[in-house]
Design an enzyme around this catalytic site. Structure first.
Site, short mmCIF file in Angstrom:
data_model
loop_
_atom_site.label_atom_id
_atom_site.label_comp_id
_atom_site.label_asym_id
_atom_site.label_seq_id
_atom_site.Cartn_x
_atom_site.Cartn_y
_atom_site.Cartn_z
N GLY A 159 -1.78 -26.47 -41.60
CA GLY A 159 -2.96 -26.97 -40.90
C GLY A 159 -4.23 -26.32 -41.41
N HIS A 178 -6.11 -29.43 -49.50
CA HIS A 178 -4.93 -30.11 -48.94
C HIS A 178 -5.02 -31.62 -49.18
CE1 HIS A 178 -5.08 -26.46 -46.21
NE2 HIS A 178 -3.84 -26.41 -46.65
N LEU A 202 -7.99 -26.98 -56.58
CA LEU A 202 -9.25 -27.65 -56.30
C LEU A 202 -10.30 -26.57 -56.04
CD1 LEU A 202 -9.72 -30.75 -56.08
CD2 LEU A 202 -10.31 -30.29 -53.71
N SER A 227 -8.60 -22.12 -46.86
CA SER A 227 -9.05 -22.08 -45.45
C SER A 227 -9.86 -20.80 -45.21
CB SER A 227 -7.87 -22.09 -44.51
OG SER A 227 -6.91 -23.00 -44.93
#
Ligand code: PAF
Length: 283
Positions: free
Chosen positions: A31, A37, A178, A188
Site C-alpha cells: 500500500g 507502484h 521509476l 513511499s
C-alpha cells in the site's frame, strides 16, 4: 475494480479467469501507493490478461514494531489511485489472520547467502518475512507472473531464488526503477522528506551516475573509497553502505571479472529517513 479481503472469494474469481485460459499477473504491494507502484501495475497490464494487486502491510518483515505501527495505511487513497488503470483490476487486501492463519510468523529460508549482505546485514529477519509473505501470496493468488521493482534489487533476486528453490510455477518480472524528475528513486519514504531534502537527495542518483562512468576506467576498490569520500563531504546524507556487487551472488567485489554483471548499491540516511538505490554498471 473488485476488492477481496478473503482468500476464498479471491480464489473463486481467479478460478474463473483461469478457466477462460487467461493469464494472471500479480503486483504485491504494502500500500501507500505512488507512481513507482503504478508503473509496476502498467507493466503487469501489458504482459497479462488480468492483474491482481495485493495491498498488505506484512508484519513479519519489520524488525522494529514501531516501524510496523507507523507504516502508512491508506487503502481508500490506494484504491483511488488504481481506479484509472487500463484494466479492471482485482485488489486483494486481506488482514494478517486471513493470510497467515493463526501463526503470524516467518518461515526460515536459506537464500544461499543473498539474504546475508547489504539490507540483510541491517534488517534482521527482514528477508525471511518477505519470503514468507510472497510465498503465501503466490499460494493464494496463483499468478502466472509477478512484478517487482528493481529499486529493491536484493529483494527481487531473493524472490527469484525463492521461486527457483521451491519450484513455484511463477515467472518473476523485474521492472525498472521509476525516478522523480531530479533522479531520486521513487519511494513511499520520499513523502517524509521536506522539499529541500527531496531536492538534495538527488545526490544519491548523481553519485551512482558518476560511479557508472568511473566503472569503465577505475577499480572497484578505488570507486568504493571515492564514494565514501564524496558522502563525507555531503553533510546532509549519512552513508550506511555503498557496494559494487555481482548481480547473481550480490557479493561485494574488489575486482571485475569478464562475463559478470555488476550493480552499485547505496543505503543512506537523510535525517531519520532511510533511502536505498542501485544502478546497473555494465548492461
Ligand atoms: O516491496 C514490497 O513492497 C514488499 O516487500 C512486498 C514484496 C510487497 C512484500 O511485502
Amino acid at each position: 475494480m473488485q476488492v477481496f479481503k478473503e482468500k476464498a472469494t479471491l480464489q473463486k474469481a481467479v478460478r474463473a479467469i483461469k478457466s477462460k485460459g487467461k493469464s494472471l499477473g500479480l503486483v504485491p504491494t504494502m500500500g501507500a501507493l505512488h507512481k513507482g507502484h503504478i508503473s509496476l501495475v502498467e507493466n503487469a497490464e501489458k504482459d497479462c490478461d488480468e492483474v491482481v494487486v495485493s495491498i498488505f502491510v506484512n508484519p513479519t518483515q519489520f524488525d522494529n514494531p514501531e516501524d510496523l505501527k507507523k507504516y502508512p495505511r491508506s487503502l481508500e487513497n490506494d484504491l483511488k489511485l488504481l481506479k484509472d488503470s487500463q484494466k479492471e483490476l482485482i485488489i486483494f487486501a486481506p488482514n494478517p489472520e486471513e493470510l497467515y492463519g493463526d501463526k503470524i510468523a516467518s518461515e526460515q529460508f536459506d537464500f544461499e547467502g543473498l539474504e546475508k549482505v547489504m539490507e540483510g546485514k541491517y534488517r534482521t529477519g527482514h528477508f525471511d518475512g518477505v519470503g514468507t509473505v510472497v510465498k503465501l501470496l503466490f499460494e493464494a493468488v496463483k499468478p502466472d507472473r509477478a512484478f517487482f521493482g528493481e529499486k529493491d534489487f536484493q529483494q527481487l533476486q531473493i524472490i527469484r531464488k525463492l521461486t527457483q528453490k521451491a519450484g513455484l510455477p511463477v515467472e518473476i518480472v523485474g521492472c525498472p526503477i521509476l525516478r522523480e524528475e531530479n533522479g531520486l528513486a521513487r519511494s513511499s519514504r520520499n513523502e517524509r522528506l521536506s522539499t529541500e531534502e527531496r531536492e538534495k537527495a538527488a545526490f544519491i542518483y548523481e553519485t551512482l551516475l558518476k560511479v557508472k562512468r568511473l566503472f569503465g576506467i577505475k577499480s572497484a576498490a578505488s570507486i568504493n573509497s571515492w564514494v565514501e569520500k564524496e558522502f563525507k563531504k555531503c553533510s546532509f546524507l549519512k552513508l550506511e553502505y555503498f557496494e559494487i556487487a555481482d548481480i547473481q551472488t550480490l557479493k561485494k567485489i574488489n575486482k571485475k571479472e569478464k562475463g559478470h554483471k555488476y550493480r552499485a548499491f547505496v543505503a543512506a540516511y537523510a535525517g531519520d529517513v532511510r533511502l536505498i538505490d542501485n544502478m546497473a554498471l555494465n548492461n
